[in-house]
Design a protein around this motif. Structure first.
Motif, PDB file in Angstrom:
ATOM      1  N   LEU A   1       3.102  -1.219  44.407  1.00  0.00           N
ATOM      2  CA  LEU A   1       3.587  -1.209  45.798  1.00  0.00           C
ATOM      3  C   LEU A   1       3.695  -2.893  45.863  1.00  0.00           C
ATOM      4  O   LEU A   1       2.667  -3.729  45.642  1.00  0.00           O
ATOM      5  N   VAL A   2       4.896  -3.447  46.419  1.00  0.00           N
ATOM      6  CA  VAL A   2       5.125  -4.922  46.353  1.00  0.00           C
ATOM      7  C   VAL A   2       5.310  -5.272  47.746  1.00  0.00           C
ATOM      8  O   VAL A   2       6.190  -4.864  48.713  1.00  0.00           O
ATOM      9  N   ASP A   3       4.363  -6.348  48.141  1.00  0.00           N
ATOM     10  CA  ASP A   3       4.405  -6.873  49.381  1.00  0.00           C
ATOM     11  C   ASP A   3       4.983  -8.389  49.508  1.00  0.00           C
ATOM     12  O   ASP A   3       4.377  -9.240  49.053  1.00  0.00           O
TER      13      ASP A   3
ATOM     14  N   PRO B   1       7.344  -8.911  57.407  1.00  0.00           N
ATOM     15  CA  PRO B   1       6.994  -8.397  55.994  1.00  0.00           C
ATOM     16  C   PRO B   1       8.169  -7.236  55.683  1.00  0.00           C
ATOM     17  O   PRO B   1       8.614  -6.759  56.375  1.00  0.00           O
ATOM     18  N   PHE B   2       8.211  -7.368  54.289  1.00  0.00           N
ATOM     19  CA  PHE B   2       8.920  -6.111  53.630  1.00  0.00           C
ATOM     20  C   PHE B   2       7.959  -5.581  52.612  1.00  0.00           C
ATOM     21  O   PHE B   2       7.652  -6.436  51.635  1.00  0.00           O
ATOM     22  N   VAL B   3       7.883  -4.252  52.524  1.00  0.00           N
ATOM     23  CA  VAL B   3       7.119  -3.718  51.535  1.00  0.00           C
ATOM     24  C   VAL B   3       8.019  -2.519  50.609  1.00  0.00           C
ATOM     25  O   VAL B   3       8.674  -1.868  51.321  1.00  0.00           O
ATOM     26  N   ALA B   4       7.905  -2.433  49.334  1.00  0.00           N
ATOM     27  CA  ALA B   4       8.874  -1.671  48.666  1.00  0.00           C
ATOM     28  C   ALA B   4       7.736  -1.126  47.579  1.00  0.00           C
ATOM     29  O   ALA B   4       6.950  -1.817  47.154  1.00  0.00           O
ATOM     30  N   MET B   5       8.145  -0.048  47.312  1.00  0.00           N
ATOM     31  CA  MET B   5       7.391   1.004  46.024  1.00  0.00           C
ATOM     32  C   MET B   5       8.246   0.767  44.929  1.00  0.00           C
ATOM     33  O   MET B   5       9.412   1.186  44.884  1.00  0.00           O
ATOM     34  N   VAL B   6       7.862   0.325  43.668  1.00  0.00           N
ATOM     35  CA  VAL B   6       8.495   0.291  42.498  1.00  0.00           C
ATOM     36  C   VAL B   6       7.962   1.307  41.596  1.00  0.00           C
ATOM     37  O   VAL B   6       6.752   1.391  41.200  1.00  0.00           O
ATOM     38  N   VAL B   7       8.639   2.239  41.173  1.00  0.00           N
ATOM     39  CA  VAL B   7       8.346   3.278  40.080  1.00  0.00           C
ATOM     40  C   VAL B   7       9.385   3.448  39.036  1.00  0.00           C
ATOM     41  O   VAL B   7      10.547   3.581  39.451  1.00  0.00           O
ATOM     42  N   GLY B   8       8.804   3.484  37.954  1.00  0.00           N
ATOM     43  CA  GLY B   8       9.990   3.446  36.707  1.00  0.00           C
ATOM     44  C   GLY B   8      11.231   2.484  36.890  1.00  0.00           C
ATOM     45  O   GLY B   8      11.998   2.661  36.408  1.00  0.00           O
ATOM     46  N   GLY B   9      11.014   1.320  37.340  1.00  0.00           N
ATOM     47  CA  GLY B   9      11.845   0.138  37.248  1.00  0.00           C
ATOM     48  C   GLY B   9      12.677   0.552  38.427  1.00  0.00           C
ATOM     49  O   GLY B   9      13.788  -0.431  38.774  1.00  0.00           O
ATOM     50  N   GLN B  10      12.354   1.570  39.347  1.00  0.00           N
ATOM     51  CA  GLN B  10      13.244   1.539  40.665  1.00  0.00           C
ATOM     52  C   GLN B  10      12.516   1.230  41.849  1.00  0.00           C
ATOM     53  O   GLN B  10      11.307   1.607  42.079  1.00  0.00           O
ATOM     54  N   MET B  11      13.292   0.348  42.695  1.00  0.00           N
ATOM     55  CA  MET B  11      12.557  -0.157  43.800  1.00  0.00           C
ATOM     56  C   MET B  11      13.067   0.685  45.016  1.00  0.00           C
ATOM     57  O   MET B  11      14.243   0.639  45.347  1.00  0.00           O
ATOM     58  N   MET B  12      12.186   1.110  45.810  1.00  0.00           N
ATOM     59  CA  MET B  12      12.393   2.223  46.921  1.00  0.00           C
ATOM     60  C   MET B  12      11.798   1.246  48.286  1.00  0.00           C
ATOM     61  O   MET B  12      10.488   0.944  48.298  1.00  0.00           O
ATOM     62  N   PRO B  13      12.721   0.720  49.224  1.00  0.00           N
ATOM     63  CA  PRO B  13      12.031   0.323  50.571  1.00  0.00           C
ATOM     64  C   PRO B  13      10.961   1.180  51.208  1.00  0.00           C
ATOM     65  O   PRO B  13      11.243   2.463  51.087  1.00  0.00           O
ATOM     66  N   PHE B  14       9.914   0.441  51.915  1.00  0.00           N
ATOM     67  CA  PHE B  14       8.943   1.428  52.322  1.00  0.00           C
ATOM     68  C   PHE B  14       8.582   0.811  53.783  1.00  0.00           C
ATOM     69  O   PHE B  14       8.448   1.811  54.730  1.00  0.00           O
ATOM     70  N   MET B  15       8.425  -0.292  54.007  1.00  0.00           N
ATOM     71  CA  MET B  15       8.212  -0.606  55.334  1.00  0.00           C
ATOM     72  C   MET B  15       8.548  -2.156  55.645  1.00  0.00           C
ATOM     73  O   MET B  15       8.741  -2.888  54.804  1.00  0.00           O
TER      74      MET B  15
END
Length: 323
Positions: A68-70, A123-137
Motif C-alpha cells: 500500500l503506497v501512501d 492524500p493519494f493511496v494506491a495498492m500495488v500487487v504484482g507490479g500493478q497499481m490500483m487507486p485506493f483512497m
C-alpha cells in the motif's frame, strides 16, 4: 485488475536511465533496499520510499506481498490524519501487506509520475500487487471507514484469484508475477497494442486501438471501459482542475463547467460526486443543456462495470431528475 496501472513501463524506463548514467560515469550508488522497519517511524511494516528505491521497495516487493503506497507531504493536513491510521493498520496486518510512504516534496520524479497518471492531489493511496497499481483512497477518512475499505479491497483480490484465501505464505509470489504479463481477456494481440500505446503515453494510439477492438467486438466491456478511460484522460489533460471546480461552484447553471468538473472528479476517484453533479445539472436545466448533461453522464457510466452499485444509484437519480 482491469483498469490498474502497470508499473512495468516505469520500471523499465528507470533501468534505462540508470544504464545511461552508468555509461556516462555519473551513476550514484544504488539505494539500499527498504525492509520492514527501515524508516517511516511507524512500526515494523512501514517503510519510507524514494525516487531511487521505488522500483525495489514497491514494484519488486509487490510480487511477493501487496504494498500500500501512501503519497503525502508535510504541508498536507489530511495526509497527517490518514497516515497514522494506515500505519496502525499495517502493523496490525503484521506482514500481510506493507505500507510504503512517499514524501512527494522530497521525491520529484514520483510526484511528476503521479501527475502523468492524472493524479492531481494528495492524500493519494494506491495498492500495488504484482507490479500493478490500483487507486485506493484520495482523501482522509475515519479509521473504521479506512479499515472497511481495506478489508473490501483485500477480499476483492482474493475473489479475483490474485491473492489466496488467508494471505500469502512467506516467499510465495503474487500473481501476476511478470510486469506487463497479459491478463485475460487481454491475450488478444490488439490488447497488446493498447498496452504498448499506454506504456508509451500515446493516448491517441490507445484510443485508435480500442476503437479497432470495438469495431470487431462491439460489446466487449473491457474495451468499452478502456476507451472511456482514454477519452476521459484526453479531456482532462488540458484542464486546470482548481479553476474548473471553482467555475462550476460559482455558476451551477453552466453545464459545460459542470461536465468538466465531473470529469475532474471522476479521474480523481470521486465517482459519486461526479455522478451527483451531473444528475443535479440534469435536474436544474432544460433543452440542449439538459440533454448534454444527460448524455455525458451516460458516457461516464461506461467507465465502470454495469453492475457497479454507484452506477445503479446514479441511474435512479437520473430517472428521478428526468421524470
Amino acid at each position: 485488475m482491469h483498469g490498474a496501472i502497470d508499473l512495468g513501463a516505469r520500471q523499465a524506463a528507470a533501468k534505462k536511465q540508470q544504464e545511461r548514467q552508468a555509461s556516462a560515469g555519473t551513476s550514484a550508488a544504488p539505494a539500499a533496499p527498504g525492509a520492514p522497519g527501515a524508516g517511516g517511524g511507524g512500526g515494523a511494516y512501514v517503510i519510507d520510499v524514494t525516487d531511487q528505491s521505488f522500483n525495489t521497495d514497491v514494484v519488486e516487493r509487490s510480487r511477493t506481498v501487496p504494498v500500500l503506497v501512501d503519497f503525502w507531504a508535510e504541508w498536507c493536513g489530511p495526509c497527517k490524519q490518514l497516515g497514522p491510521i494506515l500505519e496502525k493498520l499495517a502493523n496490525e496486518a503484521a506482514g500481510k501487506w506493507i505500507l510504503a510512504k512517499v514524501d512527494i516534496d522530497a521525491n520529484p520524479a514520483l510526484a511528476q509520475y503521479m501527475q502523468q497518471m492524472g493524479i492531481r492531489g494528495i492524500p493519494f493511496v494506491a495498492m500495488v500487487v504484482g507490479g500493478q497499481m490500483m487507486p485506493f483512497m484520495n482523501q482522509a477518512a475515519p479509521e473504521p471507514q479506512v479499515r472497511q475499505a481495506l478489508d473490501q479491497l483485500m477480499q476483492a483480490l482474493v475473489q479475483e484469484g490474485i491473492l489466496p484465501e488467508g494471505g500469502l505464505p512467506e516467499g510465495e509470489p503474487v500473481e501476476p508475477v511478470e510486469a506487463g504479463e497479459p491478463q485475460q481477456p487481454q491475450a488478444d494481440p490488439m490488447y497488446a497494442e493498447v498496452e504498448q500505446a499506454l506504456n508509451a503515453g500515446d493516448l491517441d494510439a490507445a484510443k485508435a486501438a480500442y476503437q479497432r477492438i470495438l469495431a470487431q467486438t462491439p460489446q466487449d466491456p473491457d474495451a468499452k471501459r478502456g476507451l472511456a478511460a482514454v477519452e476521459l484522460s484526453q479531456r482532462v489533460q488540458a484542464l486546470d482542475a482548481d479553476a474548473v471546480l471553482r467555475k462550476a461552484a460559482a455558476d451551477p447553471g453552466d453545464v459545460q463547467a459542470q461536465i468538466q468538473a465531473a470529469d475532474i472528479e471522476l479521474v480523481s476517484g470521486r465517482i459519486d460526486e461526479a455522478f451527483d453533479r451531473l444528475v443535479g445539472a440534469v435536474r436544474r436545466t432544460a433543452g440542449d443543456d439538459r440533454d448534454a448533461a444527460r448524455k455525458h453522464l451516460l458516457a461516464l457510466f461506461d467507465m465502470l462495470p454495469s453492475d457497479d452499485p454507484r452506477v445503479a444509484k446514479a441511474r435512479r437519480g437520473l430517472q428521478s431528475a428526468l421524470f
